[in-house]
Enzyme design. Structure first.
Site, mmCIF file in Angstrom:
data_model
loop_
_atom_site.group_PDB
_atom_site.id
_atom_site.type_symbol
_atom_site.label_atom_id
_atom_site.label_comp_id
_atom_site.label_asym_id
_atom_site.label_seq_id
_atom_site.Cartn_x
_atom_site.Cartn_y
_atom_site.Cartn_z
ATOM 1 N N CYS A 132 0.838 -1.214 0.000
ATOM 2 C CA CYS A 132 0.000 0.000 0.000
ATOM 3 C C CYS A 132 0.868 1.258 0.000
ATOM 4 O O CYS A 132 1.372 1.673 1.053
ATOM 5 C CB CYS A 132 -0.914 -0.028 1.223
ATOM 6 S SG CYS A 132 -1.899 1.467 1.373
ATOM 7 N N CYS A 135 -0.495 4.073 2.191
ATOM 8 C CA CYS A 135 -0.330 3.893 3.638
ATOM 9 C C CYS A 135 1.127 4.111 4.044
ATOM 10 O O CYS A 135 1.396 4.718 5.079
ATOM 11 C CB CYS A 135 -0.709 2.480 4.064
ATOM 12 S SG CYS A 135 -2.185 1.826 3.300
ATOM 13 N N ASP A 136 2.065 3.595 3.271
ATOM 14 C CA ASP A 136 3.462 3.518 3.724
ATOM 15 C C ASP A 136 4.432 4.408 2.961
ATOM 16 O O ASP A 136 5.601 4.505 3.344
ATOM 17 C CB ASP A 136 3.951 2.052 3.608
ATOM 18 C CG ASP A 136 3.121 1.119 4.469
ATOM 19 O OD1 ASP A 136 2.638 1.564 5.526
ATOM 20 O OD2 ASP A 136 2.939 -0.053 4.080
#
Ligand code: NAP
Length: 304
Positions: A132, A135-136
């Site tokens: 992701c 997200c990261d």
């Protein structure tokens, strides 16, 4: 046992659209979601191909759709459906919060990220291996990363990461991309994006965190080690349909077999990415949601 007319399993775009349409058709609707409402698109940084929304983040889009769904009066059960079985002419849905009886079922469970299968991958998840970018990605600001995959997710991830990383290496096993040409053209114009085509990642190297990847050219067989700080895997999804084995027919990849009418079995309708179909986009997920809900409504009306 709580009674409802239509149980919708999964609160992604397909499930929430189905719930809105089913509710507006006059039925009592219960929507089940064990994780984050929104589905896969929650993790997309920017959507720019959905009609009339302009540019919008996947999170904002999902929250707007959730608010719209809640506003219609759909009952949302924030629990995973643990089992679904035919019972007394309808369906019993069991959750950790209790059992529900529904007269019709709409499956909209979508799909989850597929793993690459490279050596070292599972050991380094969360230590440099991510599925992701939204997200990261921020953890890799100013650093060098690899993105693996050739579809729309890989292209969107590479675009997003290129905004913050010093270098992005896009690795794809073929020379042709599935991703939309517009995104690939944007990537080709960026000075910090490099393409490694006809190439696969055999190994992700590192002890406590990712240090490098071993890439093999599938044409020449030549192997090289490339130093990277992170690896973003975007090689597609597998459908989350195991729960419905026995209720519906699935193809060899696990997608629930149904045509454009979204009818999977008697009283069972399927919408979105977990259905056999060619184009899996937000707009087709929304379309499926409407079609499945109206088919379920017609099914129930004919039974009354
Ligand atoms: P996808 O379209 O299935 O693409 C997966 C890519 O990964 C393909 O290029 C495939 O290569 C490659 N791949 C698969 N297994 C691999 C392996 N073991 N090793 C190396 N490469 C591998 O998946 P996606 O990009 O996640 O997209 C899923 C769906 O969501 C698509 O329908 C897509 O259009 C949609 N989507 C839409 C949006 C949007 O609407 N803005 C954004 C993101 C995704 P091959 O090409 O060689 O098969």
């Amino acid at each position: 046992m709580t009674n409802t007319d239509i149980a919708v399993i999964g609160a992604g775009t397909a499930g929430m659209t189905a719930a809105i349409y089913a509710k507006r058709s006059g039925f009592d609707v219960t929507l089940f979601e064990g994780y984050m409402p929104g589905g896969q698109i929650v993790n997309t940084g920017e959507i720019e191909n959905y009609p009339a929304t302009g540019k919008i983040s996947g999170f904002d889009y999902s929250m707007a759709l959730l608010a719209q769904t809640e506003g219609t009066g759909v009952s949302i059960v924030r629990k995973e459906a643990l089992s679904v079985a035919r019972k007394d002419g309808g369906f019993e849905v069991a959750t950790a919060k209790g059992e529900y009886f529904a007269k019709a079922l709409i499956i909209a469970t979508g799909a989850k990220n597929r793993e690459l299968g490279a050596a070292g991958e599972s050991r380094l998840v969360g230590k440099g291996v991510s599925y992701c970018a939204t997200c990261d990605g921020a953890f890799y600001r100013g650093r060098k990363v690899a993105v693996v995959g050739g579809g729309n997710t890989a292209a969107a991830d590479a675009l997003e990461l290129a905004r913050m990383c010093s270098e992005v290496v896009l690795i794809h096993r073929r020379s042709e991309f599935r991703a939309q040409k517009a995104d690939i053209d944007k990537l080709r114009a960026l000075p910090n994006v490099k393409f490694l085509l006809d190439s696969v990642v055999d190994e992700i190297v590192g002890e406590d965190s990712v240090r490098a990847i071993v890439v093999r050219n599938v044409v020449s067989g030549a192997k090289s080690e490339i130093a990277v700080d992170g690896v973003f895997v975007a090689v597609g999804q597998t459908p989350a349909t195991a729960l419905f084995d026995g209720l519906v027919k699935r193809d060899l990849s696990g997608y629930i077999i149904a045509g454009e009418d979204c009818v999977a079995a008697d009283g069972v309708f399927v919408a979105g990415d977990c259905r056999t179909k060619k184009i899996r986009q937000l707009v087709t997920a929304a379309s499926d949601g409407a079609v499945a809900a109206l088919a379920a409504a017609e099914y129930l009306s004919e039974r009354e």
